[in-house]
Design a protein around this motif. Structure first.
Motif, PDB file in Angstrom:
ATOM      1  N   UNK A 130       0.949  -1.378  -0.117  1.00 42.30           N
ATOM      2  CA  UNK A 130       0.162   0.160   0.038  1.00 42.30           C
ATOM      3  C   UNK A 130       0.943   1.266   0.012  1.00 42.30           C
ATOM      4  N   UNK A 131       0.307   2.422  -0.115  1.00 40.72           N
ATOM      5  CA  UNK A 131       0.983   3.572  -0.242  1.00 40.72           C
ATOM      6  C   UNK A 131       1.846   3.867   1.020  1.00 40.72           C
ATOM      7  N   UNK A 132       1.291   3.596   2.110  1.00 37.16           N
ATOM      8  CA  UNK A 132       1.938   3.835   3.339  1.00 37.16           C
ATOM      9  C   UNK A 132       3.386   2.911   3.514  1.00 37.16           C
ATOM     10  N   UNK A 133       3.173   1.750   2.969  1.00 35.09           N
ATOM     11  CA  UNK A 133       4.390   0.891   3.304  1.00 35.09           C
ATOM     12  C   UNK A 133       5.225   0.940   2.206  1.00 35.09           C
ATOM     13  N   UNK A 134       4.641   1.397   0.905  1.00 33.22           N
ATOM     14  CA  UNK A 134       5.656   2.106  -0.207  1.00 33.22           C
ATOM     15  C   UNK A 134       6.576   3.197   0.286  1.00 33.22           C
ATOM     16  N   UNK A 135       6.009   4.200   1.060  1.00 35.11           N
ATOM     17  CA  UNK A 135       6.649   5.221   1.497  1.00 35.11           C
ATOM     18  C   UNK A 135       7.685   5.061   2.553  1.00 35.11           C
ATOM     19  N   UNK A 136       7.202   3.987   3.467  1.00 34.22           N
ATOM     20  CA  UNK A 136       8.068   3.620   4.413  1.00 34.22           C
ATOM     21  C   UNK A 136       9.359   2.827   3.872  1.00 34.22           C
TER      22      UNK A 136
END
Length: 101
Positions: A33-39
């Protein structure tokens, strides 16, 4: 402003399959997801400006809302743009040697 694209819109799974073929080891798209990708980008040392940009592009691509295919690159180059397979045939050594620049 130009919208430069390759000759085909590829899914993340298609890109992973091409990388697997050219790099000689399995590459799997894990669908973060976007949050995991950013992390993950932050864990790799990316700056917040890059993280914001890359996460937006990633999310739009996952949703099928990224830039449509155009002929602009072909018009500028005077030839068709390379396919991903053509690019990887020439550039796979960068992954093998970890030569990113």
């Amino acid at each position: 402003m130009h919208h430069l694209t390759g000759p085909a819109a590829l899914s993340m799974s298609e890109v992973a399959a091409a990388l697997t073929r050219h790099l000689g080891h399995p590459v799997r798209y894990s669908r973060p997801g976007a949050l995991r990708f950013a992390a993950r980008l932050r864990e790799r040392g990316a700056g917040w400006d890059s993280i914001g940009f890359m996460t937006t592009v990633y999310t739009l691509t996952r949703l099928g809302k990224n830039q449509p295919i155009t002929d602009e690159l072909a018009d500028l180059l005077g030839r068709a743009p390379r396919t991903l397979d053509d690019f990887l045939t020439v550039q796979a050594w960068r992954w093998h040697q970890r030569a990113w620049t």
